[in-house]
Design a protein around this motif. Structure first.
Motif, PDB file in Angstrom:
ATOM      1  N   ASP A 207       0.742  -1.306   0.032  1.00 51.59           N
ATOM      2  CA  ASP A 207       0.103   0.334   0.112  1.00 51.59           C
ATOM      3  C   ASP A 207       0.829   1.489  -0.289  1.00 51.59           C
ATOM      4  O   ASP A 207       1.851   1.642   0.763  1.00 51.59           O
ATOM      5  CB  ASP A 207      -1.039  -0.222   1.586  1.00 51.59           C
ATOM      6  CG  ASP A 207      -2.167   0.971   1.234  1.00 51.59           C
ATOM      7  OD1 ASP A 207      -1.712   2.438   0.139  1.00 51.59           O
ATOM      8  OD2 ASP A 207      -2.790   0.878   2.068  1.00 51.59           O
ATOM      9  N   ALA A 208       0.933   1.563  -0.858  1.00 48.13           N
ATOM     10  CA  ALA A 208       1.714   2.699  -1.519  1.00 48.13           C
ATOM     11  C   ALA A 208       1.020   4.623  -0.557  1.00 48.13           C
ATOM     12  O   ALA A 208       1.827   5.199   0.675  1.00 48.13           O
ATOM     13  CB  ALA A 208       1.978   3.747  -2.781  1.00 48.13           C
ATOM     14  N   ILE A 209       0.074   4.021  -0.121  1.00 44.12           N
ATOM     15  CA  ILE A 209      -1.006   5.637   0.404  1.00 44.12           C
ATOM     16  C   ILE A 209       0.047   4.952   2.102  1.00 44.12           C
ATOM     17  O   ILE A 209      -0.067   5.665   2.986  1.00 44.12           O
ATOM     18  CB  ILE A 209      -2.097   5.924   0.524  1.00 44.12           C
ATOM     19  CG1 ILE A 209      -2.950   5.828  -1.064  1.00 44.12           C
ATOM     20  CG2 ILE A 209      -2.981   6.173   1.338  1.00 44.12           C
ATOM     21  CD1 ILE A 209      -4.097   6.045  -1.145  1.00 44.12           C
ATOM     22  N   ALA A 210      -0.232   3.567   2.755  1.00 44.93           N
ATOM     23  CA  ALA A 210      -0.086   3.790   3.592  1.00 44.93           C
ATOM     24  C   ALA A 210       1.131   3.562   4.215  1.00 44.93           C
ATOM     25  O   ALA A 210       2.444   4.582   5.174  1.00 44.93           O
ATOM     26  CB  ALA A 210       0.268   1.817   4.482  1.00 44.93           C
ATOM     27  N   HIS A 211       2.263   3.812   3.344  1.00 43.38           N
ATOM     28  CA  HIS A 211       4.041   4.189   3.519  1.00 43.38           C
ATOM     29  C   HIS A 211       3.921   5.985   2.873  1.00 43.38           C
ATOM     30  O   HIS A 211       4.883   6.174   3.414  1.00 43.38           O
ATOM     31  CB  HIS A 211       4.619   3.269   1.700  1.00 43.38           C
ATOM     32  CG  HIS A 211       5.087   2.512   1.997  1.00 43.38           C
ATOM     33  ND1 HIS A 211       5.392   1.566   1.492  1.00 43.38           N
ATOM     34  CD2 HIS A 211       4.914   1.473   2.935  1.00 43.38           C
ATOM     35  CE1 HIS A 211       5.889   0.377   1.471  1.00 43.38           C
ATOM     36  NE2 HIS A 211       5.153   1.081   2.754  1.00 43.38           N
ATOM     37  N   ALA A 212       3.130   6.161   2.157  1.00 43.27           N
ATOM     38  CA  ALA A 212       2.946   7.965   2.318  1.00 43.27           C
ATOM     39  C   ALA A 212       2.848   7.859   4.030  1.00 43.27           C
ATOM     40  O   ALA A 212       3.211   9.238   4.103  1.00 43.27           O
ATOM     41  CB  ALA A 212       2.111   8.332   1.886  1.00 43.27           C
ATOM     42  N   GLY A 213       1.408   7.729   4.346  1.00 45.94           N
ATOM     43  CA  GLY A 213       1.808   7.761   6.152  1.00 45.94           C
ATOM     44  C   GLY A 213       2.649   7.839   7.007  1.00 45.94           C
ATOM     45  O   GLY A 213       3.421   8.516   7.899  1.00 45.94           O
ATOM     46  N   LEU A 214       3.496   6.345   6.473  1.00 45.74           N
ATOM     47  CA  LEU A 214       5.198   6.715   7.406  1.00 45.74           C
ATOM     48  C   LEU A 214       6.084   7.643   7.092  1.00 45.74           C
ATOM     49  O   LEU A 214       6.606   8.360   7.581  1.00 45.74           O
ATOM     50  CB  LEU A 214       5.945   5.610   7.118  1.00 45.74           C
ATOM     51  CG  LEU A 214       5.037   4.371   7.541  1.00 45.74           C
ATOM     52  CD1 LEU A 214       6.280   2.432   6.995  1.00 45.74           C
ATOM     53  CD2 LEU A 214       5.109   4.508   8.743  1.00 45.74           C
ATOM     54  N   VAL A 215       5.993   8.671   5.467  1.00 43.99           N
ATOM     55  CA  VAL A 215       6.772   9.660   5.038  1.00 43.99           C
ATOM     56  C   VAL A 215       5.802  11.290   5.982  1.00 43.99           C
ATOM     57  O   VAL A 215       6.947  12.240   6.711  1.00 43.99           O
ATOM     58  CB  VAL A 215       5.919   9.842   3.888  1.00 43.99           C
ATOM     59  CG1 VAL A 215       7.381  11.227   3.718  1.00 43.99           C
ATOM     60  CG2 VAL A 215       7.199   8.883   3.185  1.00 43.99           C
ATOM     61  N   LEU A 216       4.637  11.161   6.669  1.00 40.12           N
ATOM     62  CA  LEU A 216       4.017  12.120   6.975  1.00 40.12           C
ATOM     63  C   LEU A 216       4.570  12.471   8.268  1.00 40.12           C
ATOM     64  O   LEU A 216       5.132  13.106   8.813  1.00 40.12           O
ATOM     65  CB  LEU A 216       3.103  11.842   6.743  1.00 40.12           C
ATOM     66  CG  LEU A 216       2.347  12.309   5.558  1.00 40.12           C
ATOM     67  CD1 LEU A 216       0.941  11.934   4.910  1.00 40.12           C
ATOM     68  CD2 LEU A 216       2.754  13.964   5.202  1.00 40.12           C
ATOM     69  N   SER A 217       4.932  11.082   8.959  1.00 39.76           N
ATOM     70  CA  SER A 217       5.219  10.700  10.036  1.00 39.76           C
ATOM     71  C   SER A 217       7.033  10.930  10.398  1.00 39.76           C
ATOM     72  O   SER A 217       6.995  11.497  11.178  1.00 39.76           O
ATOM     73  CB  SER A 217       5.255   9.165  10.756  1.00 39.76           C
ATOM     74  OG  SER A 217       5.667   9.281  12.260  1.00 39.76           O
ATOM     75  N   ALA A 218       7.448  11.231   9.644  1.00 37.52           N
ATOM     76  CA  ALA A 218       8.617  11.568   9.718  1.00 37.52           C
ATOM     77  C   ALA A 218       8.835  12.150   9.402  1.00 37.52           C
ATOM     78  O   ALA A 218      10.396  13.783   9.834  1.00 37.52           O
ATOM     79  CB  ALA A 218       9.566  10.364   8.736  1.00 37.52           C
ATOM     80  N   LEU A 219       8.168  13.036   8.358  1.00 36.47           N
ATOM     81  CA  LEU A 219       8.670  14.424   8.435  1.00 36.47           C
ATOM     82  C   LEU A 219       8.066  15.659   9.591  1.00 36.47           C
ATOM     83  O   LEU A 219       8.989  16.621  10.605  1.00 36.47           O
ATOM     84  CB  LEU A 219       7.664  14.834   7.519  1.00 36.47           C
ATOM     85  CG  LEU A 219       8.027  14.386   5.661  1.00 36.47           C
ATOM     86  CD1 LEU A 219       7.484  15.137   5.240  1.00 36.47           C
ATOM     87  CD2 LEU A 219       9.360  15.724   5.618  1.00 36.47           C
TER      88      LEU A 219
END
Length: 389
Positions: A207-219
């Motif tokens: 799930d690329a959207i779930a991975h986007a959530g990880l990026v948001l958290s890292a940011l």
């Protein structure tokens, strides 16, 4: 209020406002700079300037007016942009240039046709008294009226490829304050690649959207680090944020792709390469720790931050002229937004920003304080005479 002889800068500003110069890279099919560039070229020619039209990009002209000195003096560049943002949603006539209660209204009045008018009149006033084509000053005066500042700064880049000066002033709006620093910016696109699968069996996909959530958290973590660092005395802290996010195809499919646009606002000393490396490091750490995390990072646009040295001769000269005109030492400040001063500084030309007062830049009603246009004109004319004399 126009006690000085010669053209009235507010009247010049009204004439500029009346010319539609919306940037076509912002609004498809917009007028661009052709008409306003022609008007400014005629005005400069009529006031004794040698005029150069630069148009590496067809339909996007930049005008350079040159008044040569007698020799042996310092040269000064005065920079202003001719383009504006769009007028969709503007309340009233965006090109009327109406004067009301000490204000002049219209698209570009504040950002930055008031500054352009002050540049034109100040340059003409300070260089008058010489013979045809030559000013009464020792140094050259260059007026660079550029295309495309609101999008890609094509005009200032083109002007700097052809012309140099010992110092420069950018007349972006600043409430008559002396702007000695502004942030830089960088825009990045992050494409996250997953694996499509039926929504009833998400375990078979990535799930690329779930991975986007990880990026948001890292940011969020990066943002906390930025805000914990020592603040710049004029600019505070930099910023990082996600400005757009798109992903997925339909409700029943695991998203195979999710794309984020990230904006990073930077401080002096933080280069575009450094902030790209910072972002790539964040993504690499996610890739090392999260199964099937795959990304592609692309830098879209990046401009370095700007900071002037208060000891530069042009800063001292303009500071003295501001005090003469205003009757007090003027405020020094930094700006969160970027201007073409960043490019001029990168070209090795000492510079700073000073411009009119007003409000409504990029908004549905825009205005400039007409008294500030007169004061800016006086400040610039005095600076030209002092610096180039």
């Amino acid at each position: 209020m126009n006690p000085e002889p010669g053209p009235d800068p507010v009247a010049v500003m009204q004439a500029l406002i009346a010319i539609d110069s919306v940037n076509p890279d912002l609004v498809l099919g917009a007028a661009g700079e052709r008409m306003i560039a022609a008007w400014c070229a005629d005005w400069l020619t009529g006031h004794g300037f040698e005029v150069h039209r630069l148009e590496r990009h067809p339909g996007r002209p930049t005008i350079v007016g040159l008044r040569r000195g007698t020799g042996g003096g310092r040269s000064l560049m005065l920079n202003g942009h001719l383009d504006t943002v769009g007028v969709g949603g503007y309340l009233g006539d965006p090109f009327a240039g109406e004067r009301r209660d000490g204000r002049v209204f219209g698209r570009g009045s504040f950002d930055m046709k008031g500054g352009v008018a002050a540049i034109l009149v100040a340059a003409a006033r300070a260089t008058s008294g010489g013979t045809s084509g030559v000013s009464a000053l020792a140094g050259d005066v260059l007026v660079t009226l550029v295309a495309d500042e609101e999008f890609g700064s094509l005009g200032t880049e083109e002007a700097l490829a052809r012309f140099r000066a010992d110092a420069a002033i950018v007349a972006e709006p600043s409430e008559l304050c002396l702007t000695l620093a502004h942030r830089g910016f960088a825009w990045f696109e992050v494409e996250l690649t997953g694996l499509a699968a039926h929504g009833s069996q998400p375990e078979r996909g990535v799930d690329a959207i779930a991975h986007a959530g990880l990026v948001l958290s890292a940011l969020d973590g990066l943002r906390a680090e930025i805000e914990a660092a020592p603040a710049h005395p004029l600019l505070g802290h930099g910023t990082v944020r996600v400005s757009t996010i798109t992903g997925g195809t339909d409700a029943a499919t695991v998203a195979a792709v999710c794309t984020l646009t990230i904006e990073r606002r930077t401080l002096p000393g933080q280069t575009p390469d450094a902030v790209e490396a910072e972002l790539r490091g964040l993504l690499d750490r996610l890739a090392a720790g999260v199964p099937d995390f795959a990304y592609r990072l692309t830098r879209l646009v990046a401009r370095a931050a700007f900071e002037a040295d208060p000891a530069w001769a042009i800063v001292r000269t303009l500071s003295a002229q501001a005090e003469r005109v205003l009757g007090h030492s003027q405020t020094v400040r930094g700006e969160p937004f970027w201007t073409d001063a960043g490019l001029i500084h990168e070209a090795g030309i000492p510079c700073l920003v000073v411009g009119v007062a007003g409000g409504g830049a990029h908004a549905d009603t825009e205005w400039a304080d007409e008294a500030s246009v007169y004061r800016l004109t006086d400040m610039l004319a005095g600076t030209i005479a002092d610096f180039c004399g």
